[in-house]
Each structure stands twice: as structure tokens, then as C-alpha cells.
Motif scaffolding. Structure first.
Motif, short mmCIF file in Angstrom:
data_model
loop_
_atom_site.label_atom_id
_atom_site.label_comp_id
_atom_site.label_asym_id
_atom_site.label_seq_id
_atom_site.Cartn_x
_atom_site.Cartn_y
_atom_site.Cartn_z
N THR A 162 0.85 -1.19 0.00
CA THR A 162 0.00 0.00 0.00
C THR A 162 0.89 1.25 0.00
O THR A 162 2.08 1.17 0.33
CB THR A 162 -0.86 0.07 1.28
N GLN A 163 0.28 2.38 -0.33
CA GLN A 163 1.02 3.64 -0.33
C GLN A 163 1.57 3.93 1.06
O GLN A 163 2.68 4.43 1.22
CB GLN A 163 0.10 4.77 -0.81
N ASP A 164 0.77 3.56 2.05
CA ASP A 164 1.17 3.76 3.44
C ASP A 164 2.48 3.05 3.77
O ASP A 164 3.37 3.62 4.41
CB ASP A 164 0.06 3.16 4.32
N MET A 165 2.58 1.80 3.31
CA MET A 165 3.81 1.03 3.57
C MET A 165 4.99 1.70 2.88
O MET A 165 6.09 1.81 3.44
CB MET A 165 3.68 -0.38 2.99
N LEU A 166 4.76 2.16 1.64
CA LEU A 166 5.85 2.77 0.89
C LEU A 166 6.32 4.06 1.56
O LEU A 166 7.52 4.31 1.68
CB LEU A 166 5.41 3.06 -0.55
N ASN A 167 5.34 4.86 2.03
CA ASN A 167 5.69 6.11 2.70
C ASN A 167 6.54 5.83 3.93
O ASN A 167 7.54 6.50 4.19
CB ASN A 167 4.44 6.86 3.15
N LYS A 168 6.10 4.82 4.68
CA LYS A 168 6.79 4.50 5.92
C LYS A 168 8.24 4.09 5.64
O LYS A 168 9.17 4.54 6.30
CB LYS A 168 6.04 3.36 6.62
N VAL A 169 8.41 3.25 4.63
CA VAL A 169 9.76 2.80 4.30
C VAL A 169 10.61 3.97 3.83
O VAL A 169 11.78 4.08 4.18
CB VAL A 169 9.70 1.69 3.22
N SER A 170 9.99 4.88 3.08
CA SER A 170 10.79 5.99 2.58
C SER A 170 11.18 6.92 3.74
O SER A 170 12.30 7.42 3.78
CB SER A 170 10.05 6.70 1.45
N VAL A 171 10.27 7.08 4.72
CA VAL A 171 10.64 7.89 5.89
C VAL A 171 11.76 7.20 6.67
O VAL A 171 12.71 7.83 7.12
CB VAL A 171 9.41 8.12 6.81
N GLN A 172 11.66 5.86 6.78
CA GLN A 172 12.69 5.14 7.53
C GLN A 172 14.05 5.28 6.87
O GLN A 172 15.07 5.45 7.53
CB GLN A 172 12.31 3.66 7.65
N LYS A 173 14.03 5.22 5.54
CA LYS A 173 15.28 5.38 4.82
C LYS A 173 15.82 6.80 5.02
O LYS A 173 16.99 7.01 5.30
CB LYS A 173 15.04 5.11 3.33
N ASN A 174 14.89 7.74 4.90
CA ASN A 174 15.27 9.15 5.11
C ASN A 174 15.88 9.38 6.48
O ASN A 174 16.87 10.10 6.60
CB ASN A 174 14.03 10.05 5.02
N VAL A 175 15.25 8.79 7.50
CA VAL A 175 15.71 9.11 8.84
C VAL A 175 17.13 8.60 9.04
O VAL A 175 17.96 9.28 9.65
CB VAL A 175 14.76 8.59 9.94
N LEU A 176 17.43 7.44 8.49
CA LEU A 176 18.79 6.93 8.66
C LEU A 176 19.79 7.82 7.92
O LEU A 176 20.87 8.10 8.41
CB LEU A 176 18.89 5.49 8.17
N GLU A 177 19.38 8.30 6.76
CA GLU A 177 20.28 9.15 5.97
C GLU A 177 20.42 10.54 6.58
O GLU A 177 21.46 11.17 6.50
CB GLU A 177 19.74 9.28 4.54
N GLN A 178 19.31 11.02 7.17
CA GLN A 178 19.30 12.43 7.58
C GLN A 178 19.40 12.63 9.08
O GLN A 178 19.27 13.74 9.57
CB GLN A 178 18.02 13.09 7.06
N TYR A 179 19.58 11.52 9.80
CA TYR A 179 19.56 11.57 11.27
C TYR A 179 20.51 12.62 11.83
O TYR A 179 20.11 13.49 12.60
CB TYR A 179 19.91 10.17 11.78
N GLN A 180 21.78 12.54 11.40
CA GLN A 180 22.77 13.46 11.97
C GLN A 180 22.42 14.91 11.68
O GLN A 180 22.48 15.76 12.58
CB GLN A 180 24.17 13.15 11.39
N SER A 181 22.02 15.17 10.44
CA SER A 181 21.71 16.57 10.12
C SER A 181 20.40 16.99 10.80
O SER A 181 20.26 18.14 11.23
CB SER A 181 21.65 16.79 8.60
N ALA A 182 19.46 16.06 10.94
CA ALA A 182 18.20 16.40 11.63
C ALA A 182 18.48 16.75 13.09
O ALA A 182 17.89 17.67 13.65
CB ALA A 182 17.22 15.23 11.55
N LEU A 183 19.43 16.02 13.69
CA LEU A 183 19.81 16.33 15.08
C LEU A 183 20.45 17.72 15.15
O LEU A 183 20.09 18.55 15.98
CB LEU A 183 20.81 15.29 15.59
N ALA A 184 21.39 17.95 14.22
CA ALA A 184 22.11 19.22 14.21
C ALA A 184 21.16 20.39 13.92
O ALA A 184 21.31 21.47 14.49
CB ALA A 184 23.23 19.17 13.18
N ASN A 185 20.18 20.16 13.05
CA ASN A 185 19.25 21.24 12.68
C ASN A 185 18.07 21.37 13.64
O ASN A 185 17.11 22.08 13.35
CB ASN A 185 18.68 21.01 11.28
N GLN A 186 18.13 20.61 14.72
CA GLN A 186 17.07 20.66 15.73
C GLN A 186 15.70 20.35 15.14
O GLN A 186 14.70 21.00 15.47
CB GLN A 186 17.05 22.02 16.41
N GLU A 187 15.64 19.34 14.25
CA GLU A 187 14.34 18.96 13.69
C GLU A 187 13.56 18.06 14.64
O GLU A 187 12.39 17.79 14.42
CB GLU A 187 14.55 18.23 12.35
#
Ligand code: C2E
Ligand code: CA
Ligand code: CA
Length: 429
Positions: A162-187
């Protein structure tokens, strides 16, 4: 690449490269939307290999493949990615028939005994291709997401992506890639969910719950915490949340607002960090606030090694005068030994205890006794996930008065929580 490199050595079927090439041909020919894409593997194949040996396992795979091949029409494609992982493009109107086939394929173990025949079921992820797409790898990627859901989340034999599953996986991928910068940017933001004494309708504490403000959207921890835990990186976020909570408390005091005790979650995965208690102590101390304003929430564990680490962690915090709470008590694994062994300050009764339409006399006896014991051991009790007044009545009846749940408030952004802090009395209730 020659054609051998596109085939699986055992079954002669297209391997990943070969399958992708065939998918790509269908995309180019404009026929891809006529298909349902499949990803499936054999239930219990690991056990078969273990029990009968790899050679028998290979023979079974070949028999299995032959039966699936018999089903195929000319323009349908079957691929063998390796092990017991298969993919297929099947015409949409034959999708159900294919699922039925995969639900029980008979193979012969070759033992010559009465029970030599074995019915093999598959677990299936599928994608009805309704729109053309460019990247042929998606035919494997999307169906594999559906298969993971079938196996590990929904525990059913067939799942459509489902679209929901795809969104979730893409967010999970994003978070691993963007974790450090998200922490630094106070997201990452800390929301506060009030804990209220239901006898007086007064705010008595709160739990800090993290949110990720990503691309203008508020992402909930259920989405990004699991991949961070798997990666072993969650501890940085937990320190960050603690730091933010300490800063907020400090600011409230400086503005003349009397704070309440804030509890902060630490993942069990954090326990691998041997300096965890020391680092927590350092963060609180460096902020200059009184330790009475912070409590650390942890959940129990079945794992014996983790249990030992948890015991040491709690006792280490106790020695440092830092309060702890056992979270989700009564959900999954909990034991009375916890009450005896751990020097915890608070027991948080899990929502599953009260998440029922009607309360049975058994619920009542169990909860009453747990609460009675915990009180006898000088622990505070909080019940989580309270949404209705009949739940409050029940919880009060068995001796618990402090409540955290939507009945009073959802987790609130810090500005809204400050309003609660200024006037601690709830008008409703
Ligand atoms: P938790 O620690 O058990 O937190 C309580 C969860 O229950 C929160 O979900 C809260 O919004 C939800 N909840 C509270 N009252 C009600 C209610 O009346 N009804 C219902 N249906 N739900 C209620 P949330 O914020 O989505 O957090 C989910 C989980 O994520 C938390 O469960 C916790 O395990 C984890 N988490 C959140 N923040 C952090 C963090 O900073 N660090 C770590 N390691 N984990 C966190
Ligand atoms: Ca918690
Ligand atoms: Ca909880």
C-alpha cells in the motif's frame, strides 16, 4: 553480460539481473500495467534445509520451481533471486489463481516413506501495477516491502503493498540518511504529555515524547525509532531529548513557572552503552536543575543479558539519586521479580490493561494486587492511555490515581504545555 550470468545456477530461472531485464522489457513495451508483481518465499524452508540437508533442500526447490513453471503462460515471468526467494510477473486476471497455487505445492522429499510428500506454502508480497513506472527495480523493491509486512508485521500469507507502507519505508530510509543533520538542525522536538492526579484534577508530571518535524510534517516516533534502534544510533536522540527537557525545565524556573517532574524515555538498546547512567547524570548536572525534576523511563526485557544490564543501570541511577520508571508494565513481558529486584520509583501500568470495553473481575483483582504491592514497596503508580471516564473510575477503584492519557491531554507542543504548567488545575474531570 552473457545469459548465464542472468540465470540462477540451480533452477535455470532468471536471477535478479535477468528478472529486472525482463521487467524493463515490459516497461519499454508498455505492457507492464497488465501484471501483478510477486515476491514470495517458502514457509519453513530453513527448517527443511536443517532437517533434510542442503541437497534435499535444493531438490525440493527444483521440484517446487517446476510446478510453478507449469503454471506460467508465455508472457509471464518467474525469477529466482537466491535461496528460497522468488519473484514473478503474472497477468492480473490470474493473480488469485497464482496465489492459490502457491498456497500448497506438493513436493516429494525422496525418503520413500509414507510421509515423503510435503505440502509447501509460500508467503507472498504483491503489487498490482496500475501505473507505468521507470525503475524496474521497483518490481522487486515494492513487493519485498509487502512480503516483509506479511511475515513480520501482519503475520498473514498474502499482503498487497500500500502507499502507506511505501511512505513509511521511505521515511525510515530518510531518517537513517538524515539523522545526523536532523539532530544538528534541531528537527527533533519534544512534546509533553501531562500526568494528572484524577482526585484533584491537578497536573503532577509529564512525559517527554519525541517528534520529528520533517518537510513540514510531524512524524511520530513509531516510524523512526525502530530503524534507529536497529542501527544502534537511538542513544544520541535519547540524550538530545533529555537535554532539551532539562533546558525547558531550567527556562520555566527562570521565568517563574513551577515545573513538574518530566520523564524521558531511554531505549533498551541504549543499555549497550556502559556509560549510560554516567552520561545521563552529567547531562542533568550540567543543566543545573535539581534531579527531582527528571525521571528515566525504561521497559522490561525477556533477554537475560539485557535484564542484567537493566538491573545495573537502574541501580546505578538510584545511587546517583536519579529516579526511574518501568514503562509498559503488564504488556508483553513483565514479572513480579521486577518489583522485588529493581529500585524503581514509578510503575507505569500499560494501556493494554484498561484498553477494554468492560472490565472483568479478573482484571480488577490482578490490577488491585499489583498496585497494592507496588504501593507497599513505596512505588508511585501511573496508568497510561486513559481515554474515558469509566476507565478512570475503574483505575481509581483499584487504587491508582495518577493518569496519563488522551482523557486529559494528548502530547502537547511545549508552548501549550507551558499553559498547563501555569495553571495546573484542569477544569474538566
Ligand atoms: P510510550 O513510552 O509508551 O509512550 C506513550 C505513547 O502512548 C505515546 O505515543 C502517547 O502519545 C500514546 N498515548 C498516550 N495517551 C494515550 C491514549 O489515551 N490513547 C492512545 N491510543 N495513546 C496514548 P507516541 O508519542 O507515539 O510514542 C510512541 C512510543 O515511542 C513511546 O511509547 C516510546 O516507546 C517511544 N518514544 C517516544 N519518544 C521517545 C524518545 O524520546 N526516546 C525513545 N527511546 N523512545 C521514545
Ligand atoms: Ca514511555
Ligand atoms: Ca508506555
Amino acid at each position: 553480460m552473457n545469459s548465464d550470468q542472468m540465470m540462477h545456477y540451480l533452477t535455470g530461472l532468471p536471477n535478479a539481473g535477468g528478472y529486472i531485464k525482463r521487467v524493463s522489457d515490459c516497461i519499454k513495451a508498455g505492457t507492464i500495467t497488465e501484471y501483478t508483481a510477486f515476491y514470495f518465499n517458502l514457509k519453513g524452508f530453513g527448517n527443511i534445509n536443517q532437517r533434510y540437508g542442503m541437497e534435499s533442500g535444493d531438490r525440493i526447490l527444483v521440484q517446487f520451481t517446476d510446478k510453478v513453471k507449469e503454471f506460467l503462460m508465455e508472457d509471464e515471468i518467474l525469477g529466482h533471486l537466491g535461496g528460497d526467494n522468488f519473484v514473478a510477473l503474472i497477468k492480473k486476471d490470474r493473480k488469485e489463481k497464482f496465489c492459490r497455487l502457491l498456497n500448497g505445492i506438493e513436493v516429494d522429499l525422496g525418503t520413500g516413506t509414507d510421509n515423503s510428500k510435503l505440502k509447501i506454502q509460500s508467503t507472498i508480497g504483491l503489487w498490482d501495477i496500475d501505473e507505468p513506472f521507470d525503475d524496474p527495480g521497483e518490481a522487486i523493491g515494492r513487493t519485498s516491502i509487502a512480503l516483509q509486512h506479511a511475515k513480520h508485521i501482519m503475520h498473514v500469507p498474502v499482503v498487497s503493498v500500500t502507499q502507506d507502507m511505501l511512505n513509511k519505508v521511505s521515511v525510515q530510509k530518510n531518517v537513517l540518511e538524515q539523522y545526523q543533520s536532523a539532530l544538528a538542525n534541531q528537527e527533533f522536538l519534544v512534546f509533553y504529555q501531562p500526568k494528572v492526579d484524577s482526585r484533584t484534577n491537578t497536573l503532577v508530571g509529564a512525559e517527554g515524547l519525541v517528534r520529528w518535524k520533517h518537510d513540514g510534517q510531524m512524524v511520530s516516533p513509531g516510524v523512526f525509532i525502530p530503524p534507529l534502534e536497529q542501527n544502534g544510533e537511538i542513544v544520541l536522540l535519547d540524550y538530545y531529548v533529555l537535554k532539551r527537557a532539562c533546558e525547558d525545565i531550567k527556562r520555566w524556573i527562570s521565568e517563574g513557572i513551577e515545573p513538574v517532574c518530566i520523564s524521558v524515555n531511554f531505549s533498551r538498546k541504549d543499555l549497550m552503552d556502559a556509560d549510560l547512567a554516567q552520561n545521563i547524570d552529567r547531562i542533568i548536572t550540567a543543566s543545573g536543575i535539581d534531579k527531582k525534576y527528571i525521571e528515566i523511563e525504561v521497559t522490561e526485557t525477556v533477554d537475560e543479558q539485557e535484564h542484567g544490564e537493566l538491573a545495573r543501570f537502574i541501580s546505578d541511577l538510584y545511587d546517583r539519586n536519579i529516579m526511574t520508571a518501568i514503562d509498559d508494565f503488564g504488556a508483553g513481558y513483565s514479572s513480579l521479580a521486577t518489583l522485588r529486584e529493581f529500585k524503581v520509583h514509578t510503575l507505569k501500568i500499560d494501556r493494554s490493561f484498561i484498553n477494554t470495553k468492560e472490565f472483568s473481575w479478573k482484571d480488577e483483582i490482578i490490577l488491585r494486587d499489583i498496585i497494592h504491592m507496588a504501593h507497599g514497596l513505596n512505588m508511585d503508580i501511573v496508568t497510561e492511555g486513559v481515554e474515558r471516564d469509566d476507565q478512570i473510575a475503574f483505575i481509581n477503584k483499584v487504587g491508582c490515581y495518577v493518569i496519563q492519557g488522551f482523557f486529559y491531554d494528548r502530547p502537547l507542543p511545549v508552548e501549550e504545555f507551558e499553559d498547563r504548567l501555569k495553571d495546573k488545575v484542569y477544569k474538566k474531570g
